[in-house]
Design a protein around this motif. Sequence first.
Motif, PDB file in Angstrom:
ATOM      1  N   LEU A  18       0.698  -0.925   0.724  1.00  0.00           N
ATOM      2  CA  LEU A  18      -0.105  -0.643  -0.324  1.00  0.00           C
ATOM      3  C   LEU A  18       0.494   1.196   0.427  1.00  0.00           C
ATOM      4  O   LEU A  18       1.206   1.475   0.770  1.00  0.00           O
ATOM      5  N   THR A  19       0.630   1.777  -1.192  1.00  0.00           N
ATOM      6  CA  THR A  19       1.604   2.976  -1.337  1.00  0.00           C
ATOM      7  C   THR A  19       0.720   4.143  -0.661  1.00  0.00           C
ATOM      8  O   THR A  19      -0.367   4.260  -1.183  1.00  0.00           O
ATOM      9  N   HIS A  20       1.421   5.211   0.015  1.00  0.00           N
ATOM     10  CA  HIS A  20       0.975   6.766   0.130  1.00  0.00           C
ATOM     11  C   HIS A  20       0.505   7.377  -0.608  1.00  0.00           C
ATOM     12  O   HIS A  20       1.906   8.179  -1.518  1.00  0.00           O
ATOM     13  N   VAL A  21      -0.226   7.915  -1.379  1.00  0.00           N
ATOM     14  CA  VAL A  21      -0.489   8.800  -2.465  1.00  0.00           C
ATOM     15  C   VAL A  21       0.398   9.509  -1.972  1.00  0.00           C
ATOM     16  O   VAL A  21       1.194  10.311  -3.665  1.00  0.00           O
ATOM     17  N   ALA A  22       0.010  10.619  -1.093  1.00  0.00           N
ATOM     18  CA  ALA A  22       0.689  12.120  -1.219  1.00  0.00           C
ATOM     19  C   ALA A  22       2.117  11.949  -0.535  1.00  0.00           C
ATOM     20  O   ALA A  22       2.625  13.024  -1.359  1.00  0.00           O
ATOM     21  N   THR A  23       2.867  11.146  -0.216  1.00  0.00           N
ATOM     22  CA  THR A  23       3.956  11.448   0.527  1.00  0.00           C
ATOM     23  C   THR A  23       4.331  10.367  -0.100  1.00  0.00           C
ATOM     24  O   THR A  23       5.856  10.122  -0.461  1.00  0.00           O
ATOM     25  N   GLY A  24       4.567   9.089  -0.741  1.00  0.00           N
ATOM     26  CA  GLY A  24       5.333   8.247  -1.258  1.00  0.00           C
ATOM     27  C   GLY A  24       5.371   6.868  -0.445  1.00  0.00           C
ATOM     28  O   GLY A  24       6.420   6.172  -0.925  1.00  0.00           O
TER      29      GLY A  24
END
Lengths: 744, 776
Positions: A470-476
């Motif tokens: 699961l990659t956090h979209v805002a911070t990567g």
Amino acid sequence: MRRARPGAGALRMPAAGGGQARPGPPRHRESRRLPGGPARPAAPPAQAAARPAALAFVTLLSFASRFHRLPEPPHVCWDETHFGKMGSYYINRTFFFDVHPPLGKMLIGLAGYLSGYDGTFPFQKPGDRYEQHSYIGMRGFCAFLGSCLVPFAYLTVLELSKSLPAALLTAFILIFDTGCITLSQYILLDPILMFFLMAAVLSMVKCNSCADRPFSASWWFWLSLTGVNLAGAMGVKFVGLFVVLLVGLNTIYDLWNLLGNLSLSLVTFGKHLLARALCLIVLPLALYMAMFAVHFTVLNKSGPGDGFFSSAFQSQLVGNNLHNVSVPEHLAYGSVVTMKNLRMAGGYLHSHWHLYPEGVGARQQQVTAYLHKDLNNLWIIKKHDSDTDLSNPAVPVEFVRHGDIIRLEHKETSRNLHSHQHEAPLTRKHFQVTGYGINGTGDSNDFWRIEVVGRKAGKLIKVLRSQVRLTHVATGCILGSSGKTLPKWGWEQVEVTCTPYLKDTPNSLWNFEDHINPRLPNISLDVLKPSFAEILLESHMVMIRGNSGLKPKDNEVTSKPWHWPINYQGLRFSGVNETDYRVYLLGNPVIWWLNLVTIGLYLLIAVSTAVTLKRGVQLTSEHKELSRVVLHGGGQIMLGWLLHYLPFFMMGRVLYFHHYFPAMLFSSMLTGITWDTLLKFCAGFFSPSTISRKVYGGGFLALVLLIVYSFYLFHPLSYGMIGPMASDPNSPMAGLRWMDSWEF
Amino acid sequence: MTCGRAGGRVWALSSPQGRGSWSRSLCLPRGTAGSVVPLPPSPPFGETFDRMLGIVKKPFVVAVEINISLVAVTVMGLMSRLWGLSYPRAVVFDEVYYGQFVSLYMKRIFFVDDSGPPFGHMLLALGGYLGGFDGNFLWNRIGAEYSMNVPVWSLRLLPALAGALCVPLAYQILIELHFSHCAALGAALLILLENSLVTQSRFMLLESILIFFILLAVLSYLKFYNLQRHSSFSGSWWFWLLLTGVACSCAVGVKYMGLFTYMLLLAVTGLHFWHMIGDQNFSNVSLVYHFLARGLALILIPVTMYLSFFYVHLTLLYRSGPHDQIMTSAFQASLEGGLARITQGQPLEVAYGSQITLRNVLGKPVQCWLHSHTNTYPIRYENGRGSSHQQQVTCYPFKDVNNWWIVKDPGMQQLVVSNPPRPVRHGHIVQLVHGITTRYLNTHDVAAPISPHSQEVSCYIDYNISMPAQNLWRVEIVNRESDTDLWKTILSEVRFVHVNTSAVLKLSGASLPEWGYRQLEVVGEKLSKGYHQSMVWNVEEHRYGKSQGQKDREVELHSPTQMDISKNLSFMAKFTELQWKILTLKNEETEHKYSSSPLDWITMDTNIAYWLHPTSGAQIHLLGNVVTWASADVAALIYTSLSLWYLVRRQRKIYDIPEDAWQLWVSAGGICLGGWAVNYLPFFLMEKTLFLYHYLPALTFQILLIPIVLQHLGNHLCRPPLLKSMFSALVIAWFSSIYLVYCTFSPVTYGEPSLSVPELKDLRWKDSWNILIRKQ
């Protein structure tokens, strides 16, 4: 013990006496003759006759000392709470997890089963009374194995030193050591471990002495017995690895010498090599795996250990919610899921109403990893941009695909999985993960890109089988579990962070375990059944991780390896207050300090002997024999001591006093050998032989008396103390608290 | 590689027995740089006179032999390491870490660095001192431009020199191992052309210095050993023996990693000495002399040197600084400024009526002082357990007037020091009165708020319920010498044992929730298992109380302390404490973008970006020469398998190579492969964050193994002339490929010239390498 000889008082000894006639420098003949009878394959007849009697005697004493007051105290003592409980699990066939391999607990369970224990006692905490439950069988089994240590040590020393007094001294040390007695009297793994360990050493030594007739029946017997015992030792605790090392080194040394023996053809050497590989590698491995096979076959019901294992493994356990279930195969929007971290013994993604405390990142709802199954582990998969009611049958089912951007809503609290650039609570370089938003409405920091390892875009995501990132979209950053335990405010659950370091480790991979979506067809999970090899590997990873996870906390007084040989501090087995029945695991200080001094003494003797030999000094045959015993026999034992002691200095896990006992066995054997040699050597300076014999006998007797008297002083440590503490002058133990650190 | 000498002197790991006579003439390494040819032995007198006349007649000549190749590699080494040294004029990688210590040295401010002993830092600081650095630079981020006051060139000079000198050292070591000049030249060139060693040497980092001392230690031991045969106890014998010890201690002083090589050399020395014991040519007395000489040079001198590093360190740094609070009060008081300013001139002996602050000795999680304030424990905690509702006692990490306590004699009412003062001794029973609230320190059988297994500690409030005051404490001075010892300010470590329950006052390490203002919890520990620092306290601030009334006392408590006595710690006490802190101080386990595991190192699957130009694509990476790394691995593999093969065959009494060559092979491998193993394998057991540069010492040893294996292969396995020449051709081709790779990667080694994006992409030979490519 003494050689009976006609006319013992005569000054000149007849050459036939004891069959010792051998050519040598005449001036040494009288003065350097040694009293105990130097080691010779053919022992003097009297001594040979004394040997079985002595063996029977020490065995009897050993059993008597271990079985004396065995049922006392009739309540759970110290770690009985663990191992008794695990024995019960076997009887009840519920699955559990422990950091040690299963053999020891299986044997305890078996002993309990055979002696009529029904597995119903909960073993909740030390001090619980057994009442009507039958516990003697289990204790008796451990005590039996513990009693066998003495004859094993006796035979080992006898084999190595060929000297009856040395063997007797060792036996007395072990019989009268309060620590060994205490440790053998309860339902613990240590007596079982030490039994296999000593048996392995004994069979190794016996096998070495069969070296002159290889491939004979007894040679095969001892060799394969060594292998069996190695498997046993490894199967009880991983500490058994040290004795495997000892045997391994011995075998390599042995084979190397055989290789150098040019009278052996390469074919014969090959046979030797094969025989050893068979008995010392193949056989133990097969037994070891068989143990696990039995373990997994017996424990087929779901129990407290489930959460430590992977989803696939859990589906094998009767009663687990994954057993025989069928779930929808592909993930869809609106599904309710649990996510399990792929680290070995990783937990489920979890959240609860509690907030992070002030000063720990943003004051939002905690997100953790939790090892147990719980309603708070449930999450709903939602689209990131719409909030339509997905259970509405009018809306078509839409599957989640690799590369989609999703939102995970916590089912119980309706908060979204969220991350932002605040530092995580424990791992400062990672980002904090929180639950954020009200009733599923949050912000863009709630968006996560879901990706399957090794899959192309657009593919569906499978339950249990897909490894998901699961990659956090805002911070990567990537959602992961650091494996560190949160403090009290986090209920000691495991930290979940968002890691900016993009490495594919199991820490940052997850799989979906439970999957509830009434609108999708279910499939059966039997396809997931792991093979035995996978189960074996997984359980070992979990055990190793569990072992290294036992870290001491700051501000906690822990036992250090250097405490042990000096008997610095014991362990409270039972009872704290004056009115309690108190048992305190502490070595007999006289014996332990004697052992400690002897190690120094041995090193001194060994170095001076080695230097003397290297300098090419001509020795008498008696002294040659003594040096052989010191260097070869003593060396093997010394190596055993080092192998069982030094590795503890490098271990990061929590250590306890009782970890030293295997090393203590070696140390005691060394004491027997060293003092016997020393006494013989010193007595050799006296002439005539009668005086030298008296010196030798006197020294031996003094040592034995010292040991017995100290046991008389300290025996309440093992057999129970009631009444005032030792600091009180009225106590029977008054004046015996020689070190402030002893607590009795 | 084919020019090996036939009858070289044998330097052997095994017993030299039975080879009594060998010729000395063959074994002098031909002409090391600047060696003077010895004069022939003096003939009888008559001839001597004639010769003297001859000298007068002839011109006076000193023949000097210079090894041009050695000089050449040295010069090349210096060039490769020193060229453009002050570029980039910005903080590169760990300079940001070591730089702060250099600054602190310049300002003479005390610090503790848990990464290693101070010698390396001091050498770096020496560079700063020589360059006239004033220490004013904020070392806060990698890539920051250096201001004009930073002498970049001289700061980087010492590591670069050390790195450059490794090249001739490698050459000499191979010569001393009795390998040919070709092999030695090969070793030197391999070290010279190793990009990672070049990079690491060119900045203010410690590895190149460490490698230099390690190689120096090995070389001097080899020289010493080779002198052993014919000139024991001669001047040069002593020189090289002592130099071994000195170099070892310097290596250990730079980084603890040096310990591994030190241990290896000790083991080799032990082994050689063991062979000497077996040699009947030595008398017992001479053996003892030999033993003592080695003990002196290899144990005594390193220990002394190591202590002296700390002595210099502590002498240089006498001002208090950022790491003060890690140290004990006594240590802090010995530094100028900081605590010393407060404690200067306090009375030494604690007496009844003394006003004191009590600091917990452990200092973890933070240093703190025993504290109380008017707030009480909540009646019920969150989890439903109850408390005594008495006044909170905590441990507070800041100086505060509420940290003051008064030592009171239970038998007397007065809170002032009588005249003369009655000192408190070990075993005395006291009450501790909180200065501001005048409540008594108390503990009772109530569970503590966070650690329910321990007793709550409070300041007693009489609620008139059946809960009597239990406020008697026995003072136990832990570090006393006798039972009548006095309780001393700062110096005494004290345990407070509760008289009624025999609980010990302890810092539990947990912090209290909101109601306790997140201060640290203090408990009474009933089951005190031996000594632990969390149970030990020491008096930090101290004065004799003079005011009897509460109002006066409050004024007095708020006023600063004065009076004078000065305390000084001995050097050994300071050393022990500092050393202990360095070894036990645990920084939080940190993850780093460029951290790697030891397994990545052998194949160089990882790199470290050291620096990136703020605008262009110029960058510096720690990246090795791929061909060299691969060859080194192959060499190690060949060496191990070939040795095993020989060993097994020898055990069956089959001798494939002559005994001389075998001894040569064993001894060279023992040093080079052994050096690699001891510097590499221990990392598998370490739990700290590891980087590629940790592998460089091991790599250096592994590189030395390459020419050894090549020469062996050339001499013993390629017998036919055709094969020999093919082998030579291969070696030459291989060498040129190494040179090519060196040139290819030199832009990221030196940071110049700046490369374009496609060029950078071409350099990414392995997917796991992290070459920085600027987004356009």
